[in-house]
Write an enzyme that holds these catalytic residues in place. Sequence first.
Site, PDB file in Angstrom:
ATOM      1  N   GLY A  52       0.827  -1.189   0.000  1.00 26.72           N
ATOM      2  CA  GLY A  52       0.000   0.000   0.000  1.00 26.72           C
ATOM      3  C   GLY A  52       0.868   1.248   0.000  1.00 26.72           C
ATOM      4  O   GLY A  52       2.042   1.204   0.394  1.00 26.72           O
ATOM      5  N   CYS A  53       0.312   2.370  -0.423  1.00 26.36           N
ATOM      6  CA  CYS A  53       1.123   3.587  -0.579  1.00 26.36           C
ATOM      7  C   CYS A  53       1.566   4.167   0.759  1.00 26.36           C
ATOM      8  O   CYS A  53       2.754   4.465   0.961  1.00 26.36           O
ATOM      9  CB  CYS A  53       0.384   4.617  -1.423  1.00 26.36           C
ATOM     10  SG  CYS A  53      -1.263   5.043  -0.806  1.00 26.36           S
ATOM     11  N   TYR A  54       0.621   4.346   1.711  1.00 23.44           N
ATOM     12  CA  TYR A  54       1.025   4.804   3.037  1.00 23.44           C
ATOM     13  C   TYR A  54       1.936   3.781   3.702  1.00 23.44           C
ATOM     14  O   TYR A  54       2.832   4.126   4.479  1.00 23.44           O
ATOM     15  CB  TYR A  54      -0.202   5.033   3.924  1.00 23.44           C
ATOM     16  CG  TYR A  54      -0.987   6.266   3.607  1.00 23.44           C
ATOM     17  CD1 TYR A  54      -0.440   7.532   3.779  1.00 23.44           C
ATOM     18  CD2 TYR A  54      -2.298   6.178   3.136  1.00 23.44           C
ATOM     19  CE1 TYR A  54      -1.171   8.673   3.498  1.00 23.44           C
ATOM     20  CE2 TYR A  54      -3.036   7.316   2.855  1.00 23.44           C
ATOM     21  CZ  TYR A  54      -2.465   8.564   3.030  1.00 23.44           C
ATOM     22  OH  TYR A  54      -3.191   9.699   2.746  1.00 23.44           O
TER      23      TYR A  54
END
Length: 340
Positions: free
Chosen positions: A147-149
């Site tokens: 995931g990006c975060y």
Amino acid sequence: MTYRIAVAGASGYAGGEALRLICDHPELELACATAHTQAGQALTEVHPHLPGLSERYFDSTGSETIQAARPDAVVMTLPHGQSAALAAELPDDLAIVDLGADHRLVDADQWAKYYSGPHAGSWTYGLPELPGQRERIQASTRVAATGCYAVATILALAPLLHSGIAQKHDVVTVAASGTTGAGNNPVKRLLASEVTGSLTGYKTGRHQHVPEIKQATGATGLSLTPVLAPMPRGILATVTALPATPDIDADDVRDLLLTTYKDEPFVHVVPEGAQPSTKAVLGTNSAQLQATVDADSGRLIVTSAVDNLGKGASGQVVQCLNLLLGLPETTGLTVNGIAP
């Protein structure tokens, strides 16, 4: 040798970035690009920044369509919950990198807490910079990209917890992200009039990347506050944790980051006195890090910047594809940003 890549769910922002990277990659070519409601449309109607694909059209998303294109590997940039069913219909020996969340979590209870639908099981986690993970990816055919975060936080936090200089039970991340992280659905809160000149927290206290970060780093207590920022792309994360002992200073944390990532082509500790910047990583697969210690609380602080569509999404996918296909890991990816 040129490898044929199918992109399932290619009409979104991450799908478009995957298409761009595949087009510019010297060893990859596009086998097919699939979509749901946009099936039959020209790719450039949705992604006008990709003139090299002006004669290509979206196919419908389905296992028969993908297999008919004879790909060497598949990239899935589908909404969460849609990858597992499609992957189950594809041959077991066909390499897949999934950007959705369907196969990231090992713990079925954590999946049920943060997502809907049945738990589809876990694949090899797609963050090569974690200890031993590069070799696991190379030996796999199914990889769950981050995931990006999660990638922004994990790169900052994992060295602190794995080395033991930070405590695991009290980690706090506050991270601002560009609007592409919320997808391209036409919802009111993403309109330019709503976003411009404004910062807004969302999914506060219950973001789905929390269990993924804990799984990858060993953190036992994590508070993640995402903030929607008035920019198209990028993530700036501030990650803090309590020191294991009171004598740990900023030089200790910085030296740890420098040692951990000294041979990593995409992770860079910025010079002393500088701070990571989302602009500096725009369009790249790079991550920038900086470390310090809070003068008042004594908390260890690592700031992290990534492009949420690059290292936080499709750049990470191509990095994993390179490893799966036996190509040099950096092929087709850039570490240098653009300026001004």
